[in-house]
Design a protein around this motif. Structure first.
Motif, mmCIF file in Angstrom:
data_model
loop_
_atom_site.group_PDB
_atom_site.id
_atom_site.type_symbol
_atom_site.label_atom_id
_atom_site.label_comp_id
_atom_site.label_asym_id
_atom_site.label_seq_id
_atom_site.Cartn_x
_atom_site.Cartn_y
_atom_site.Cartn_z
ATOM 1 N N ARG A 1 1.118 -1.230 0.204
ATOM 2 C CA ARG A 1 0.820 -0.003 -0.143
ATOM 3 C C ARG A 1 1.392 0.793 -0.072
ATOM 4 N NH1 ARG A 1 -5.495 -0.340 3.517
ATOM 5 N NH2 ARG A 1 -6.649 -1.518 1.987
ATOM 6 N N GLU A 2 1.412 1.165 -0.800
ATOM 7 C CA GLU A 2 2.886 2.240 -0.805
ATOM 8 C C GLU A 2 3.379 2.537 -2.486
ATOM 9 O OE1 GLU A 2 6.031 3.545 2.999
ATOM 10 O OE2 GLU A 2 6.979 2.176 0.984
ATOM 11 N N LEU A 3 3.198 3.916 -2.220
ATOM 12 C CA LEU A 3 4.163 4.171 -3.832
ATOM 13 C C LEU A 3 4.949 5.173 -3.372
ATOM 14 C CD1 LEU A 3 3.046 4.897 -6.989
ATOM 15 C CD2 LEU A 3 1.680 6.937 -6.381
ATOM 16 N N GLU A 4 6.133 5.081 -4.409
ATOM 17 C CA GLU A 4 6.918 5.611 -4.112
ATOM 18 C C GLU A 4 7.023 6.557 -5.547
ATOM 19 O OE1 GLU A 4 12.260 5.662 -2.854
ATOM 20 O OE2 GLU A 4 10.546 3.692 -3.947
ATOM 21 N N ILE A 5 7.381 8.137 -5.316
ATOM 22 C CA ILE A 5 7.521 8.694 -6.583
ATOM 23 C C ILE A 5 8.839 9.501 -6.721
ATOM 24 C CG2 ILE A 5 6.850 10.944 -7.806
ATOM 25 C CD1 ILE A 5 3.466 10.202 -6.222
ATOM 26 N N LYS A 6 9.877 9.750 -7.808
ATOM 27 C CA LYS A 6 11.037 10.036 -7.087
ATOM 28 C C LYS A 6 11.429 10.686 -8.761
ATOM 29 C CE LYS A 6 14.806 7.714 -6.405
ATOM 30 N NZ LYS A 6 15.705 6.562 -5.945
ATOM 31 N N ALA A 7 11.475 11.490 -9.193
ATOM 32 C CA ALA A 7 12.135 12.681 -9.709
ATOM 33 C C ALA A 7 13.387 13.559 -9.564
ATOM 34 C CB ALA A 7 10.861 13.403 -10.120
ATOM 35 N N SER A 8 14.247 13.666 -10.643
ATOM 36 C CA SER A 8 15.617 14.966 -10.872
ATOM 37 C C SER A 8 15.874 15.100 -12.577
ATOM 38 C CB SER A 8 16.742 13.547 -10.490
ATOM 39 O OG SER A 8 17.687 13.478 -10.518
ATOM 40 N N HIS A 9 15.906 16.263 -12.468
ATOM 41 C CA HIS A 9 16.539 16.852 -14.025
ATOM 42 C C HIS A 9 16.647 17.394 -13.296
ATOM 43 C CE1 HIS A 9 15.708 17.753 -17.932
ATOM 44 N NE2 HIS A 9 15.926 19.478 -17.171
#
Length: 162
Positions: A106-114
């Motif tokens: 029940r866990e969503l991980e969001i990552k982003a890098s720019h």
């Protein structure tokens, strides 16, 4: 003499945190704060019959007493419908190719890098979801993710009493 706080002033703590952040900026030497922008915020969400939920976002962590610049926490909203869970995250300044999503339980991980812009957040999902049903899009700084809920058939069963 200590100042008496108005018991109806619900933003008093936030005013104090903001004043502390401003003092930190004033005490920085030249060039120490040119890597901005700096932002900190919170959202308050209250569903009928539940306690209010307060969530922080931004790239400043005022709880430590100092300004710590790091990964940004995007502003995230979770919508729980009958058949789906929808997650909307505001992450301006990146490209869709920069986004990494993963889910477990029940866990969503969001990552982003720019470049120097980095986002990272763990989102607690309100229901069991079918990870294979996930659909995500990113447009104009907004990430939109939809997951189907796992539909467990309910069945009636007679229980014998011994």
């Amino acid at each position: 003499m200590a100042r008496r706080r108005n018991p109806f002033d619900i933003f008093g703590d936030f005013d104090e945190m903001f004043e502390e952040m401003l003092k930190e900026f004033e005490n920085m030497g030249p060039g120490e704060h040119e890597s901005g922008p700096f932002f900190y915020g919170f959202s308050i969400n209250q569903r009928p019959g539940e306690e209010p939920e307060i969530r922080e976002f931004g790239n400043i962590r005022p709880e430590s007493g100092k300004i710590e610049i790091g990964e940004r926490k995007p502003l995230v909203d979770v919508f729980d419908t009958d058949k789906t869970v929808q997650i909307v995250a505001e992450m301006p300044g990146i490209e869709k190719e920069d986004v990494e999503l993963s889910a477990e339980g029940r866990e969503l991980e969001i990552k982003a890098s720019h470049g120097e812009r980095k986002y990272h957040e763990f989102v607690d999902l309100p229901a069991d979801v079918d990870i294979d049903s996930a659909k995500a899009s990113y447009k104009n700084g907004v990430l939109d993710i939809t997951l189907n809920k796992i539909q467990r058939p309910s069945r009636k069963k007679r229980i014998n009493v011994e």
